[in-house]
Design an enzyme around this catalytic site. Structure first.
Site, PDB file in Angstrom:
ATOM      1  N   GLU A   1      -7.128   0.128   1.841  1.00 33.92           N
ATOM      2  CA  GLU A   1      -7.474  -0.653   3.021  1.00 33.92           C
ATOM      3  C   GLU A   1      -6.344  -1.637   3.255  1.00 33.92           C
ATOM      4  OE1 GLU A   1     -10.248  -4.184   4.244  1.00 33.92           O
ATOM      5  OE2 GLU A   1     -11.473  -2.460   3.644  1.00 33.92           O
TER       6      GLU A   1
ATOM      7  N   GLY B   1       0.813  -1.208   0.000  1.00 30.35           N
ATOM      8  CA  GLY B   1       0.000   0.000   0.000  1.00 30.35           C
ATOM      9  C   GLY B   1       0.847   1.259   0.000  1.00 30.35           C
TER      10      GLY B   1
END
Length: 507
Positions: free
Chosen positions: A265, A248
């Site tokens: 997320e 991420g």
């Protein structure tokens, strides 16, 4: 017997990669090859973006009711246990593919199927609540003027979803963007392309127009460069990614180069705070389920339990008693003629041997630092690792600070509610949490002090509402939410009245 092949899906066509490259999919249960997938080239990725960009020109203007009806048809196809008109039994395909590619036990394969039906139906209903509508009102500054505020689709969305709940998380990554009028280029996990590609057939049969959803798969080696290339394409307006905080961060850095927004997320290290007046039996069941479902390989998995000292021993005993009734093993019989008949076997393997070893490394580090293993043998068999319950772990150790993504619970005693909250917040993760108490008045006060996107009072950490999906509050849990607001732009149109106007340059 030939292995199943997963093609690309671009502009409504099933294609091999333009350069003929493929990669193997390895089962974590058997370490055998269970499928071959096309490995997209740069040309394939650009063609997928072009298809999505062209489709957006018309899809943005389709009626909301038409989009909702496609979701409903997809839900009906998924729910039916009979073969569809195209001869597909989507339930059987999902159960088989998810088990083979990810090693998931029946509880998780069935969850992928059932939760996907619910998600389709829930999001079809979401289109009724007016969130996609706009508003109009008289201008506050221009006499006779009017203002219209419209919520509009953004354009092409680049979506990436992981292997651990492949069908359900793929749908979550694409449904709200598509409902909002966007088009999608989706990149699968290299661990589960066949499971995730089932969505292509499903939506084609539900009559989603070509180009609205495009599916690419890439090998592990080619993924970083191709992902950066897709993010850089000017037609891509936003990125959503579900997965590890390590990846991420890399995606966020690539997006930042082009000032593109993301929904990320990422990881979780979900705490459960148990107060002295809690129902210990129910709390223990929720904690054990939340920690060990899918062998702890869920971003919402319960990892840290902080109990007030008055109930700490009873809670430890209740948790250990439950944990000793479950174990990991070859529940599906991949490595033997018949599935295991041991009724305690309810957990499957971790997704790789390196993942299992990472969990063991954290456990050994904690033990060397003085942690106490109440349950667990500190060993692994391939990618299989038994449930572990650990005490005497504090911030600063990897077992406290980092997501394990494995079957481990850490138990800690606190001498006050304030200390329990402080320990719950002693983490770089902020995705979800739970609080157990019989005093609902004080529960809301304590829950508000826990730094988490979700706090479940007297429930499991593995829960979120459809309309208000999980959200990290920054750090290793990421940011942004799978919501209408996150996949639309607010645009303002001001209508000026006729007649002469005052312009400073000419007055």
């Amino acid at each position: 017997m030939s292995l199943p092949f997963t093609p690309l899906y671009i502009n409504g066509a099933y294609l091999p990669s333009s350069n003929g490259k493929t990669f193997q999919v390895i089962s974590p249960s058997t370490h055998q090859v269970v499928g071959i997938s096309a490995s997209a080239s740069s040309e394939d990725c650009q063609n997928a973006i072009l298809a999505a960009s062209n489709a957006f020109k018309t899809w943005e203007h389709t009626l909301l009711s038409e989009r909702r009806n496609i979701f409903i048809r997809a839900a009906e196809l998924l729910q039916s246990e009979a073969k569809s008109q195209k001869g597909r039994n989507y339930k059987d395909e999902i159960l088989s593919a998810v088990a083979e590619e990810t090693g998931a036990v029946p509880a998780m394969t069935n969850f992928n199927w059932a939760a996907s039906i619910g998600l389709l139906r829930d999001l079809a209903s979401l289109g009724n609540v007016g969130e996609l509508g706009g508003l109009s009102f008289p201008s506050e500054k221009i006499p006779g003027g009017s203002v219209a505020v419209e919520r509009r689709a953004m354009g092409v969305i680049f979506a990436i979803a992981p292997w651990n709940s492949p069908v359900n998380l793929t749908l979550r990554a694409i449904l709200i963007p598509i409902l909002c009028g966007n088009t999608v280029v989706f990149r699968s996990s290299e661990q589960s392309p066949r499971s995730q590609a089932i969505i292509c057939e499903l939506f084609e049969e539900a009559r989603l127009p070509p180009g609205v959803f495009n599916f690419i798969s890439t090998s592990r080696e080619s993924a970083p460069d191709l992902t950066a290339e897709i993010i850089a394409n000017p037609s891509v307006r936003k990125i959503n990614f579900t997965g590890s905080d390590r990846v991420g961060r890399a995606i966020a850095m690539e997006a930042a180069k082009h000032l593109k927004p993301c929904v990320l997320e990422l990881g979780g290290k979900a705490p459960v705070v148990v107060l002295n007046d809690a129902n210990i039996a129910e709390a223990a069941k929720a904690i054990v389920n939340g920690a060990f479902l899918h062998s702890g390989q869920i971003c919402m998995s319960t990892e840290r339990v902080i109990a007030e000292r008055g109930v700490y021993k009873n809670l430890c005993d209740a948790i250990c008693q439950l944990v000793r009734t479950i174990r990991s093993g070859d529940i599906l019989g991949f490595n033997q003629a018949e599935p295991s008949v041991d009724t305690k076997v309810r957990l499957g393997p971790l997704f790789s041997e390196s993942s299992a070893q990472n969990v063991l490394d954290m456990l050994h580090e904690a033990k060397e630092a003085g942690a106490n293993m109440l349950v667990g043998d500190l060993t692994r068999r391939g990618a299989y690792i038994q449930p572990h319950v650990v005490t005497d772990v504090r911030p600063g150790l990897g077992l406290w600070d980092r997501e394990t993504f494995g079957p481990v619970i850490v138990l800690v005693a606190a001498d006050s509610v304030d200390e329990a909250v402080e320990l719950a917040n002693a983490s770089d993760y902020s995705l979800t949490a739970a609080l157990w108490t019989s005093n609902l008045y004080s529960a809301k006060d304590v829950a508000a002090r826990i730094h988490s996107g979700y706090v479940n009072i007297n429930g499991t950490t593995i829960y979120s509402e459809v309309a208000y999906g999980l959200v990290g509050l920054g750090g290793s849990s990421g940011y942004g939410r799978f919501s209408v607001n996150d996949f639309t732009d607010l645009r303002v149109i001001v209508t000026h009245p006729p007649g002469p106007a005052l312009y400073p340059l000419f007055n």
